[in-house]
Design an enzyme around this catalytic site. Structure first.
Site, PDB file in Angstrom:
ATOM      1  N   ASN A   2       1.599  -9.928 -18.816  1.00  0.00           N
ATOM      2  CA  ASN A   2       2.134  -9.982 -17.224  1.00  0.00           C
ATOM      3  C   ASN A   2       1.899 -11.644 -17.227  1.00  0.00           C
ATOM      4  OD1 ASN A   2       1.782  -7.844 -17.085  1.00  0.00           O
ATOM      5  ND2 ASN A   2      -0.339  -7.677 -16.388  1.00  0.00           N
ATOM      6  N   ASP A   3       0.830 -12.215 -18.117  1.00  0.00           N
ATOM      7  CA  ASP A   3       0.506 -13.999 -17.932  1.00  0.00           C
ATOM      8  C   ASP A   3       1.594 -14.422 -18.914  1.00  0.00           C
ATOM      9  OD1 ASP A   3      -0.428 -14.680 -15.277  1.00  0.00           O
ATOM     10  OD2 ASP A   3      -2.088 -13.768 -15.948  1.00  0.00           O
ATOM     11  N   GLU A  25      -2.585 -14.656 -23.647  1.00  0.00           N
ATOM     12  CA  GLU A  25      -1.734 -14.748 -22.246  1.00  0.00           C
ATOM     13  C   GLU A  25      -0.970 -16.221 -21.788  1.00  0.00           C
ATOM     14  OE1 GLU A  25      -3.681 -12.793 -18.980  1.00  0.00           O
ATOM     15  OE2 GLU A  25      -5.530 -14.682 -19.505  1.00  0.00           O
ATOM     16  N   ARG A  60     -10.745  -5.408 -14.576  1.00  0.00           N
ATOM     17  CA  ARG A  60     -10.608  -6.374 -13.456  1.00  0.00           C
ATOM     18  C   ARG A  60     -11.516  -6.474 -12.730  1.00  0.00           C
ATOM     19  NH1 ARG A  60      -4.719  -4.814 -14.146  1.00  0.00           N
ATOM     20  NH2 ARG A  60      -3.824  -6.909 -14.971  1.00  0.00           N
ATOM     21  N   HIS A  87       0.836  -1.176  -0.329  1.00  0.00           N
ATOM     22  CA  HIS A  87       0.094  -0.121  -0.015  1.00  0.00           C
ATOM     23  C   HIS A  87       0.992   1.476  -0.168  1.00  0.00           C
ATOM     24  CE1 HIS A  87      -3.514  -1.955   1.699  1.00  0.00           C
ATOM     25  NE2 HIS A  87      -3.612  -1.746   0.649  1.00  0.00           N
ATOM     26  N   ARG A 104     -13.752  -7.905 -18.344  1.00  0.00           N
ATOM     27  CA  ARG A 104     -13.494  -8.819 -18.674  1.00  0.00           C
ATOM     28  C   ARG A 104     -13.937 -10.259 -17.034  1.00  0.00           C
ATOM     29  NH1 ARG A 104      -6.574  -9.871 -16.099  1.00  0.00           N
ATOM     30  NH2 ARG A 104      -7.561 -10.074 -14.352  1.00  0.00           N
ATOM     31  N   ARG A 144       5.170 -15.551 -12.113  1.00  0.00           N
ATOM     32  CA  ARG A 144       5.624 -13.938 -11.740  1.00  0.00           C
ATOM     33  C   ARG A 144       5.336 -12.937  -9.852  1.00  0.00           C
ATOM     34  NH1 ARG A 144      -0.923 -12.019 -14.469  1.00  0.00           N
ATOM     35  NH2 ARG A 144      -0.741 -10.257 -12.608  1.00  0.00           N
ATOM     36  N   CYS A 193      -2.664  -5.383 -22.979  1.00  0.00           N
ATOM     37  CA  CYS A 193      -3.447  -4.377 -21.721  1.00  0.00           C
ATOM     38  C   CYS A 193      -2.565  -5.362 -20.700  1.00  0.00           C
ATOM     39  CB  CYS A 193      -4.674  -5.172 -21.539  1.00  0.00           C
ATOM     40  SG  CYS A 193      -4.882  -6.945 -20.992  1.00  0.00           S
TER      41      CYS A 193
HETATM   42  C1  PEP Z   1      -1.829  -9.626 -17.887  1.00  0.00           C
HETATM   43  O1  PEP Z   1      -1.774 -11.356 -17.538  1.00  0.00           O
HETATM   44  O2  PEP Z   1      -1.146  -9.335 -18.888  1.00  0.00           O
HETATM   45  C2  PEP Z   1      -3.035  -9.329 -17.638  1.00  0.00           C
HETATM   46  C3  PEP Z   1      -3.367  -8.376 -17.979  1.00  0.00           C
HETATM   47  O3  PEP Z   1      -3.677  -9.762 -16.995  1.00  0.00           O
HETATM   48  P1  PEP Z   1      -3.541  -9.767 -14.767  1.00  0.00           P
HETATM   49  O4  PEP Z   1      -2.728  -9.113 -14.647  1.00  0.00           O
HETATM   50  O5  PEP Z   1      -4.941  -9.387 -14.115  1.00  0.00           O
HETATM   51  O6  PEP Z   1      -2.645 -11.523 -15.118  1.00  0.00           O
HETATM   52 MG    MG Z   2      -3.364 -12.135 -16.776  1.00  0.00          MG
END
Ligand code: PEP
Ligand code: MG
Length: 579
Positions: free
Chosen positions: A461-462, A438, A302, A195, A337, A472, A509
């Site tokens: 990210n995934d 992803e 999200r 935070h 989503r 991650r 994204c």
């Molecule tokens: C991602 O995986 O890049 C993504 C945008 O989804 P999240 O970070 O919510 O898994």
């Molecule tokens: Mg993801």
């Protein structure tokens, strides 16, 4: 002698100022026996300290400017809620009575018990709530110890221009110190998602976390330089280093100030390629930031926040209200989503006792969970469809790995549409459907998905996690998490080409979309829809508007064939240096 210490840069910016070291984080707590006649007096002592803590927090709330981001006050609200919770009020009182121990000790025992519960949770977000418990308990301990210098009592002006060096900081400390004009802060603990660091970014305070034992190496009042981007803290800098950072600081300030002019500008490259900049929203509070940043829609909404920290999933009406709020506050499309729960986001605040799973990131999460919980999934689909009657909505399915899953999800959506038709409830009959790319398998097969949906969105990210087999959320293997790995870049490129071939939009994204170092490369690869945290939008817009794609080196895409991370980095620098 120059001393350079390295930590994690969590909030960008350069700070140059003298050190102010905070040592008072953990008062020394010991147990002692209270005589029977003194028990009620001890209970009163604890109650009164708790009440004082509450008054301190209320006073802090009053000091937060009305235009500050709402998450700032919500952190303080969380602490106020904890102070009202029986686990921190009644339980220690029972302990004073049953063990005949002092108030500090009872509070400490209860603090340890609560921290143990949080420690056992898989959800990293919930684990960070330990910090909140610590901050609240420490506040009461300080009052019980009669420490006169609570942080809000540090005389105004004393911290101005200083770099705070602390073991850890509470969100409340951070807000107050920002009022007092600190230049930046460094802590020994904390992570990029705590935070306090979220606040630092919102408030624009340069910050570094995770420099172990930093208070041993730095002396009070010594001149320091803090680079919140690189995570570097420099002590004993000579004149030339100081001058170099002075220049960096001036350039950084000028850069931030210059970004505001992009708010009203269209987003297009110098050679006139129009680009869409969209925002990611994680919480309803993000919406005001999004409107200020001039995003052309929400590329990723999200929905998990609706499900977390509660025993039962939200009902259709509650979800409808949340989605409707967002949709009505935006003039542009909102991509909602469906719930991406599982793995690091637990379904019911950690209370779900399913079978133990060894690899949760590879387990029942996202669309897999949606499909395995049809009633819960349909409730959400109905709420999203109903929200589409109030503005432009798109639906996006997370972590789809094969056609069958997409087909099943579409069938569920179709069933919900038919139900709504029968019930005479309005919705957008042409609502667009997309999938997140992803998982490497879906990137390789992006063409197959492109034929079945209206848009694709790359979740980097995934995608990075699954392509490189790097968890991650695991610090120990973080060094392998590399967006420039040729496998990652090639999968992204494949997905973009698939969208182009089948004439559908492909957005990105994941965090890569908001990383200014990668903007040009992504443009050259053909990305035209970037979705990111609202704070990143203007900076990315500036880079786009100042890039002439026809002038970039013809061999830019050779980076997809570079397998040495250092060479890939230098190639990226060359692309970014090009004018
Ligand atoms: C991602 O995986 O890049 C993504 C945008 O989804 P999240 O970070 O919510 O898994
Ligand atoms: Mg993801």
């Amino acid at each position: 002698m120059t001393l350079e210490l390295q930590g994690i840069g969590v909030s960008r910016g350069i700070a140059i100022g003298r050190a102010h070291i905070l040592f008072h984080n953990q008062p020394d707590v010991r147990e002692y026996l209270i005589p029977a006649f003194g028990i009620e007096q001890e209970v009163d002592r604890l109650n009164s300290a708790t009440e004082q803590a509450r008054q301190q927090l209320l006073a802090i709330l009053d000091q937060i400017p009305t235009n500050a981001p709402t998450d700032i006050s919500s952190f303080i609200d969380t602490h106020l809620l904890m102070l009202n919770d029986s686990s921190l009020t009644s339980v220690p009182i029972e302990m004073i009575r049953s063990r005949r121990c002092n108030a500090e000790w009872a509070l400490q025992l209860q603090r340890d018990a609560l921290i143990n519960v949080f420690n056992e949770m898989d959800d990293p977000y919930l684990r960070t709530r330990q910090d909140d418990i610590d901050h609240v308990v420490t506040r009461i301990h300080r009052i019980l110890a009669d420490e006169q210098v609570a942080e809000h009592e540090i005389p105004d002006g004393r911290l101005k221009g200083h770099i705070i060096i602390a073991e850890d900081l509470t969100p409340a400390d951070t807000v107050l110190m920002q009022h007092q004009g600190i230049a930046g802060f460094v802590t020994e603990h904390g992570g990029a998602t705590s935070h306090t660091t979220i606040l630092a970014r919102s408030l624009g305070i340069p910050a570094i976390v995770g420099i172990e034992s930093v208070r041993r190496y730095i002396q009070d009042n010594e001149p320091l330089i803090l680079d919140g981007e690189l995570g570097t803290l420099i002590a004993g800098a000579d004149e030339s280093i100081t001058a170099e950072y002075q220049e960096k600081l001036t350039a950084f300030r000028a850069h931030i100030a210059s970004l505001s002019r992009y708010k009203t500008q269209a987003t297009k490259t110098k050679d006139n390629k129009a680009i869409k900049l969209l925002a990611n929203a994680d919480l309803p509070e993000d919406i005001s930031l999004i409107s200020n940043a001039g995003a052309e829609g929400i590329g990723l909404y999200r929905t998990e926040f609706l499900y977390m920290n509660r025993a039962a999933p939200p009902e259709e009406e509650e979800q409808l209200a949340a989605y409707r709020d967002v949709v009505e506050s935006m003039d542009n499309p909102v991509t909602i989503r469906t719930f991406d729960l599982g793995a690091d986001k637990t379904v019911d605040g950690g209370r779900h006792h399913g079978p133990t799973v060894n690899n949760p990131a590879l387990g029942l999460r996202a669309i897999r969970l949606c499909l395995s919980q049809p009633a819960m999934f349909r409730t959400q689909l109905r709420a999203i469809l109903r929200a589409s009657a109030f503005g432009k909505v798109k639906i996006m399915f997370p972590m789809v790995s094969n056609q069958q899953e997409l087909l099943q999800a579409k069938n569920q959506l179709e069933n919900c549409k038919q139900e709504l038709d029968r019930e005479g409830i309005n919705y957008d009959h042409h609502i667009e459907i997309g999938v997140m790319i992803e998982i490497p398998a879906s990137a390789v097969c992006a063409e197959m998905f492109a034929k079945q949906v209206d848009f694709l969105s790359i979740g980097t990210n995934d995608l990075i996690q699954y392509t490189l087999a790097v968890d991650r959320v695991d610090d120990q293997v973080n060094y392998l998490y590399d967006p420039l790995h040729p496998a990652v870049l090639r999968l992204i490129h494949m997905t973009l080409l698939a969208g182009k071939k089948h004439n559908i939009d492909v957005s990105m994204c994941g965090e890569m979309a908001g990383d200014p170092r990668l903007t040009r490369l992504l443009l050259v690869m053909g990305l035209s829809h970037f979705s990111m945290h609202p704070n990143a939008i203007l900076e990315i817009k500036q880079i786009i508007n100042e890039t002439d794609l026809t002038q970039l080196p013809r061999n830019t895409l050779d980076i997809l064939n570079i397998d040495n991370p250092f060479d890939a980095e230098s190639r990226l620098e060359a692309i970014n240096a090009y004018n």
